[in-house]
Design a protein around this motif. Structure first.
Motif, PDB file in Angstrom:
ATOM      1  N   THR A  19       0.826  -1.212   0.000  1.00 13.57           N
ATOM      2  CA  THR A  19       0.000   0.000   0.000  1.00 13.57           C
ATOM      3  C   THR A  19       0.858   1.258   0.000  1.00 13.57           C
ATOM      4  O   THR A  19       0.547   2.230  -0.706  1.00 13.57           O
ATOM      5  N   LEU A  20       1.945   1.254   0.776  1.00 16.19           N
ATOM      6  CA  LEU A  20       2.802   2.432   0.848  1.00 16.19           C
ATOM      7  C   LEU A  20       3.629   2.633  -0.415  1.00 16.19           C
ATOM      8  O   LEU A  20       4.201   3.701  -0.618  1.00 16.19           O
ATOM      9  N   ILE A  21       3.708   1.607  -1.255  1.00 14.40           N
ATOM     10  CA  ILE A  21       4.392   1.760  -2.539  1.00 14.40           C
ATOM     11  C   ILE A  21       3.417   2.223  -3.625  1.00 14.40           C
ATOM     12  O   ILE A  21       3.700   3.161  -4.371  1.00 14.40           O
ATOM     13  N   SER A  22       2.257   1.596  -3.695  1.00 11.87           N
ATOM     14  CA  SER A  22       1.347   1.824  -4.816  1.00 11.87           C
ATOM     15  C   SER A  22       0.484   3.073  -4.650  1.00 11.87           C
ATOM     16  O   SER A  22       0.363   3.877  -5.582  1.00 11.87           O
ATOM     17  N   CYS A  23      -0.104   3.270  -3.482  1.00  9.40           N
ATOM     18  CA  CYS A  23      -1.056   4.372  -3.308  1.00  9.40           C
ATOM     19  C   CYS A  23      -0.425   5.749  -3.436  1.00  9.40           C
ATOM     20  O   CYS A  23      -1.001   6.630  -4.090  1.00  9.40           O
ATOM     21  N   PRO A  24       0.758   6.008  -2.828  1.00  2.40           N
ATOM     22  CA  PRO A  24       1.372   7.325  -3.069  1.00  2.40           C
ATOM     23  C   PRO A  24       1.727   7.582  -4.529  1.00  2.40           C
ATOM     24  O   PRO A  24       1.642   8.716  -4.995  1.00  2.40           O
ATOM     25  N   MET A  25       2.099   6.530  -5.252  1.00  2.00           N
ATOM     26  CA  MET A  25       2.425   6.700  -6.667  1.00  2.00           C
ATOM     27  C   MET A  25       1.199   7.159  -7.442  1.00  2.00           C
ATOM     28  O   MET A  25       1.272   8.084  -8.259  1.00  2.00           O
ATOM     29  N   VAL A  26       0.047   6.515  -7.190  1.00  2.00           N
ATOM     30  CA  VAL A  26      -1.182   6.902  -7.894  1.00  2.00           C
ATOM     31  C   VAL A  26      -1.602   8.309  -7.491  1.00  2.00           C
ATOM     32  O   VAL A  26      -1.960   9.141  -8.337  1.00  2.00           O
ATOM     33  N   ALA A  27      -1.569   8.583  -6.183  1.00  2.00           N
ATOM     34  CA  ALA A  27      -1.981   9.905  -5.700  1.00  2.00           C
ATOM     35  C   ALA A  27      -1.080  11.004  -6.252  1.00  2.00           C
ATOM     36  O   ALA A  27      -1.554  12.076  -6.641  1.00  2.00           O
ATOM     37  N   TYR A  28       0.214  10.736  -6.305  1.00  2.00           N
ATOM     38  CA  TYR A  28       1.154  11.730  -6.840  1.00  2.00           C
ATOM     39  C   TYR A  28       0.908  11.971  -8.323  1.00  2.00           C
ATOM     40  O   TYR A  28       0.968  13.123  -8.801  1.00  2.00           O
ATOM     41  N   SER A  29       0.602  10.908  -9.058  1.00  2.00           N
ATOM     42  CA  SER A  29       0.414  11.048 -10.507  1.00  2.00           C
ATOM     43  C   SER A  29      -0.824  11.863 -10.850  1.00  2.00           C
ATOM     44  O   SER A  29      -0.839  12.571 -11.861  1.00  2.00           O
ATOM     45  N   ILE A  30      -1.868  11.766 -10.025  1.00  2.00           N
ATOM     46  CA  ILE A  30      -3.103  12.498 -10.340  1.00  2.00           C
ATOM     47  C   ILE A  30      -3.172  13.845  -9.620  1.00  2.00           C
ATOM     48  O   ILE A  30      -4.121  14.599  -9.820  1.00  2.00           O
ATOM     49  N   THR A  31      -2.163  14.153  -8.802  1.00  2.46           N
ATOM     50  CA  THR A  31      -2.179  15.403  -8.044  1.00  2.46           C
ATOM     51  C   THR A  31      -1.084  16.366  -8.488  1.00  2.46           C
ATOM     52  O   THR A  31      -1.335  17.554  -8.670  1.00  2.46           O
ATOM     53  N   LYS A  32       0.130  15.866  -8.675  1.00  6.31           N
ATOM     54  CA  LYS A  32       1.272  16.731  -8.921  1.00  6.31           C
ATOM     55  C   LYS A  32       1.879  16.585 -10.307  1.00  6.31           C
ATOM     56  O   LYS A  32       2.791  17.342 -10.646  1.00  6.31           O
ATOM     57  N   ILE A  33       1.430  15.628 -11.094  1.00  9.98           N
ATOM     58  CA  ILE A  33       1.935  15.490 -12.461  1.00  9.98           C
ATOM     59  C   ILE A  33       0.896  16.050 -13.419  1.00  9.98           C
ATOM     60  O   ILE A  33      -0.241  15.559 -13.455  1.00  9.98           O
ATOM     61  N   PRO A  34       1.218  17.082 -14.170  1.00 13.66           N
ATOM     62  CA  PRO A  34       0.228  17.682 -15.083  1.00 13.66           C
ATOM     63  C   PRO A  34       0.015  16.834 -16.333  1.00 13.66           C
ATOM     64  O   PRO A  34       0.836  16.841 -17.246  1.00 13.66           O
ATOM     65  N   TRP A  35      -1.057  16.095 -16.366  1.00 12.23           N
ATOM     66  CA  TRP A  35      -1.427  15.354 -17.573  1.00 12.23           C
ATOM     67  C   TRP A  35      -2.948  15.354 -17.676  1.00 12.23           C
ATOM     68  O   TRP A  35      -3.663  15.418 -16.681  1.00 12.23           O
ATOM     69  N   LYS A  36      -3.455  15.284 -18.878  1.00 15.41           N
ATOM     70  CA  LYS A  36      -4.880  15.513 -19.134  1.00 15.41           C
ATOM     71  C   LYS A  36      -5.781  14.467 -18.487  1.00 15.41           C
ATOM     72  O   LYS A  36      -6.902  14.761 -18.108  1.00 15.41           O
ATOM     73  N   GLY A  37      -5.290  13.239 -18.378  1.00 18.81           N
ATOM     74  CA  GLY A  37      -6.169  12.193 -17.873  1.00 18.81           C
ATOM     75  C   GLY A  37      -6.336  12.183 -16.371  1.00 18.81           C
ATOM     76  O   GLY A  37      -7.187  11.468 -15.842  1.00 18.81           O
ATOM     77  N   GLY A  38      -5.519  12.968 -15.634  1.00 20.81           N
ATOM     78  CA  GLY A  38      -5.564  12.926 -14.180  1.00 20.81           C
ATOM     79  C   GLY A  38      -6.916  13.302 -13.604  1.00 20.81           C
ATOM     80  O   GLY A  38      -7.437  12.638 -12.710  1.00 20.81           O
ATOM     81  N   LYS A  39      -7.524  14.367 -14.131  1.00 23.15           N
ATOM     82  CA  LYS A  39      -8.793  14.830 -13.578  1.00 23.15           C
ATOM     83  C   LYS A  39      -9.948  13.885 -13.897  1.00 23.15           C
ATOM     84  O   LYS A  39     -10.997  13.949 -13.248  1.00 23.15           O
ATOM     85  N   TYR A  40      -9.787  13.025 -14.902  1.00 18.24           N
ATOM     86  CA  TYR A  40     -10.820  12.048 -15.226  1.00 18.24           C
ATOM     87  C   TYR A  40     -10.591  10.719 -14.511  1.00 18.24           C
ATOM     88  O   TYR A  40     -11.546   9.991 -14.232  1.00 18.24           O
ATOM     89  N   LEU A  41      -9.325  10.424 -14.222  1.00 17.90           N
ATOM     90  CA  LEU A  41      -9.008   9.141 -13.595  1.00 17.90           C
ATOM     91  C   LEU A  41      -9.470   9.083 -12.149  1.00 17.90           C
ATOM     92  O   LEU A  41      -9.989   8.058 -11.699  1.00 17.90           O
ATOM     93  N   PHE A  42      -9.306  10.182 -11.425  1.00 17.59           N
ATOM     94  CA  PHE A  42      -9.651  10.156 -10.001  1.00 17.59           C
ATOM     95  C   PHE A  42     -11.137   9.891  -9.751  1.00 17.59           C
ATOM     96  O   PHE A  42     -11.477   9.082  -8.887  1.00 17.59           O
ATOM     97  N   PRO A  43     -12.076  10.525 -10.462  1.00 19.39           N
ATOM     98  CA  PRO A  43     -13.497  10.167 -10.266  1.00 19.39           C
ATOM     99  C   PRO A  43     -13.791   8.704 -10.570  1.00 19.39           C
ATOM    100  O   PRO A  43     -14.621   8.086  -9.897  1.00 19.39           O
ATOM    101  N   ILE A  44     -13.095   8.153 -11.569  1.00 16.44           N
ATOM    102  CA  ILE A  44     -13.304   6.725 -11.872  1.00 16.44           C
ATOM    103  C   ILE A  44     -12.821   5.865 -10.713  1.00 16.44           C
ATOM    104  O   ILE A  44     -13.459   4.871 -10.329  1.00 16.44           O
ATOM    105  N   ILE A  45     -11.677   6.255 -10.123  1.00 16.74           N
ATOM    106  CA  ILE A  45     -11.173   5.522  -8.963  1.00 16.74           C
ATOM    107  C   ILE A  45     -12.160   5.607  -7.810  1.00 16.74           C
ATOM    108  O   ILE A  45     -12.446   4.612  -7.132  1.00 16.74           O
ATOM    109  N   LEU A  46     -12.716   6.806  -7.583  1.00 16.26           N
ATOM    110  CA  LEU A  46     -13.686   6.963  -6.494  1.00 16.26           C
ATOM    111  C   LEU A  46     -14.949   6.149  -6.730  1.00 16.26           C
ATOM    112  O   LEU A  46     -15.567   5.677  -5.776  1.00 16.26           O
ATOM    113  N   MET A  47     -15.332   5.982  -7.978  1.00 19.83           N
ATOM    114  CA  MET A  47     -16.543   5.213  -8.281  1.00 19.83           C
ATOM    115  C   MET A  47     -16.420   3.764  -7.836  1.00 19.83           C
ATOM    116  O   MET A  47     -17.427   3.124  -7.525  1.00 19.83           O
TER     117      MET A  47
END
Length: 210
Positions: A19-47
């Motif tokens: 968990t400490l390896i995978s979850c920060p990587m995903v959170a960092y990618s959708i929070t601090k890395i500017p890419w177009k799919g980040g804002k769409y990926l997080f709602p899908i994860i929450l679903m």
């Protein structure tokens, strides 16, 4: 009891690491890395949080059975290395408060995203890392349904199943039953006692509680 403790430690510590390896990587990618799919990926994860775990138990059991991994610790450990929605959410909420200027400065100096994550973001997330580690450990330590589904050999049983078996075998012996329950409970109390400050700080930071 010693075997049950060893099995429970395996099925509790390895998911913490995953968990400490995978979850920060995903959170960092959708929070601090500017890419177009980040804002769409997080709602899908929450679903995926809307799907009750009871609904997926039979498909998951059938999948692990076809893979030939029943009666092993793999079904209890491997999923944690692919992230968990709730813990990704906690890490994202915490990382949103981190200064973006520090990360941008590291990028200007030539640091890659993995270097930034493990050298800069991880040290700044010590409180939420401790919080998630404690939560995952407690959840896995107390897990009863998962080991009951996937483990068939008594040599692989965890403390949850072992305590239930001990309760059925020594039901009139309340002193022995309370002693076994103490063995099951004390590690959780000790862990929370030593980690309570970081745990409470992480909860306050991610939930907005003051």
């Amino acid at each position: 009891m010693a075997r049950y403790i060893k099995n429970t430690l395996i099925t509790s510590i390895l998911p913490v690491i995953g968990t400490l390896i995978s979850c920060p990587m995903v959170a960092y990618s959708i929070t601090k890395i500017p890419w177009k799919g980040g804002k769409y990926l997080f709602p899908i994860i929450l679903m995926t949080m809307m799907i009750p775990s009871m609904v997926t138990q039979i498909p998951m059991y059938a999948t692990w059975s076809k893979l030939g991994m029943l009666n092993t610790f793999i079904p209890l450990v491997l999923p944690s290395f692919f992230g968990s929605t709730y813990y990704i959410y906690l890490f994202r909420q915490f990382m949103k408060s981190l200064p973006t200027s520090v990360i941008e400065a590291a990028r200007i100096d030539g640091a890659g995203d993995f270097r930034i994550l493990y050298s800069i973001v991880y040290p700044m997330c010590s409180s939420i890392l401790t919080t998630v580690a404690v939560m995952v450990f407690i959840a896995c330590w107390n897990d009863y349904v998962g080991p009951l589904m996937y483990l068939q050999d008594s040599k692989l049983y965890t403390l949850g199943i072992g305590l239930q078996m001990f309760k059925n075998a020594a039901q009139p012996e309340w002193t022995l039953l309370m002693a076994a329950s103490t063995v099951f409970t004390v590690p959780l109390i000790v862990i929370f006692f030593f980690c309570q400050n970081a745990f409470l700080n992480g909860i306050q930071t991610t939930s907005g509680i003051k």
